[in-house]
Write an enzyme that holds these catalytic residues in place. Structure first.
Site, short mmCIF file in Angstrom:
data_model
loop_
_atom_site.label_atom_id
_atom_site.label_comp_id
_atom_site.label_asym_id
_atom_site.label_seq_id
_atom_site.Cartn_x
_atom_site.Cartn_y
_atom_site.Cartn_z
CB CYS A 1 5.27 -1.02 6.41
SG CYS A 1 6.39 -0.63 7.77
NE ARG A 2 0.52 1.28 5.71
CZ ARG A 2 -0.18 2.36 6.03
NH1 ARG A 2 -1.50 2.26 6.12
NH2 ARG A 2 0.42 3.50 6.24
CB SER A 3 3.42 1.69 -0.63
OG SER A 3 4.51 2.39 -0.08
CG ASP B 1 1.05 2.33 10.01
OD1 ASP B 1 1.98 1.51 9.90
OD2 ASP B 1 1.23 3.53 10.33
CB CYS C 1 1.79 3.36 2.67
SG CYS C 1 3.55 2.99 2.66
CG ASN D 1 7.89 4.09 -0.41
OD1 ASN D 1 8.83 4.50 -1.09
ND2 ASN D 1 7.20 3.04 -0.80
P1 4NP Z 1 4.07 2.51 6.07
O1 4NP Z 1 4.32 2.37 7.65
O2 4NP Z 1 3.29 3.80 5.85
O3 4NP Z 1 3.24 1.30 5.75
O4 4NP Z 1 5.42 2.51 5.42
C1 4NP Z 1 4.92 3.36 8.41
C2 4NP Z 1 6.29 3.51 8.40
C3 4NP Z 1 6.90 4.49 9.18
C4 4NP Z 1 6.12 5.31 9.96
C5 4NP Z 1 4.74 5.18 9.98
C6 4NP Z 1 4.14 4.21 9.18
N1 4NP Z 1 6.74 6.31 10.78
O5 4NP Z 1 6.03 6.99 11.53
O6 4NP Z 1 7.97 6.45 10.73
#
Ligand code: 4NP
Length: 162
Positions: A16-18, A128, A11, A14
């Protein structure tokens, strides 16, 4: 001994989703006693959260489902593209970011939207949740558990063992 099936969940951050997908898929693999068949990891297309544990909201919801997330965030490396057999991305931005790293068709063919393996007819993306509420995190957890089942069925691993 046969080569393991190497699966990388990807994702943006790294956190939340992955990691949620990695935990859900690993949990399913453990339940089916298929640990010896898989190498499972996750990473982000950015290095924004390098070294961090998963977001506390992601960890809390996974914990409620009996899944403990200990993964530390890391950025996708060029060598991951050759190493892993499946590069499972969460949304179209991840897809474009990863596919833009290579011109090799063999590698491009390893990239799948993980949401493609969901059991209903919803959009094939895992949205997201980072700037959203806890319900969005619950929805991500539900979706990655559902897609994990779909992906395992797609691989046909259970059938191979019968
Ligand atoms: P992820 O979510 O891609 O599912 O881990 C996010 C985590 C952090 C951010 C964006 C999306 N960020 O902008 O810091």
């Amino acid at each position: 001994m046969k080569e393991k099936i190497k699966v990388l969940f990807i994702c943006l951050g790294n956190i939340c989703r992955s990691p949620a997908a990695e935990g859900a898929f690993q949990n399913l693999v453990n339940q089916r006693k298929l640990e010896h068949i898989f190498e499972i990891d996750s990473c982000g297309t950015s290095g924004y959260h390098d070294g961090d544990l998963a977001d506390p909201r992601t960890r809390k919801i996974a914990e409620k489902r009996g899944i403990r997330l200990t993964h530390r965030s890391r950025k996708l490396k060029k060598t991951d593209l050759a190493h892993f057999d499946y590069l499972l991305v969460m949304d179209e931005n991840n897809f474009l970011d990863v596919i833009s790293l290579t011109n090799e068709k063999k590698i491009q063919e390893k990239i799948f939207l993980f949401g493609k393996f969901r059991s209903d007819a919803g959009a094939p993306i895992v949205p997201d949740p980072y700037y959203k509420n806890e319900t969005a995190f619950e929805n991500v957890q539900d979706l990655v558990e559902d897609c994990s089942l779909g992906f395992l069925n797609f691989l046909g691993v259970d059938e191979c063992l019968k």
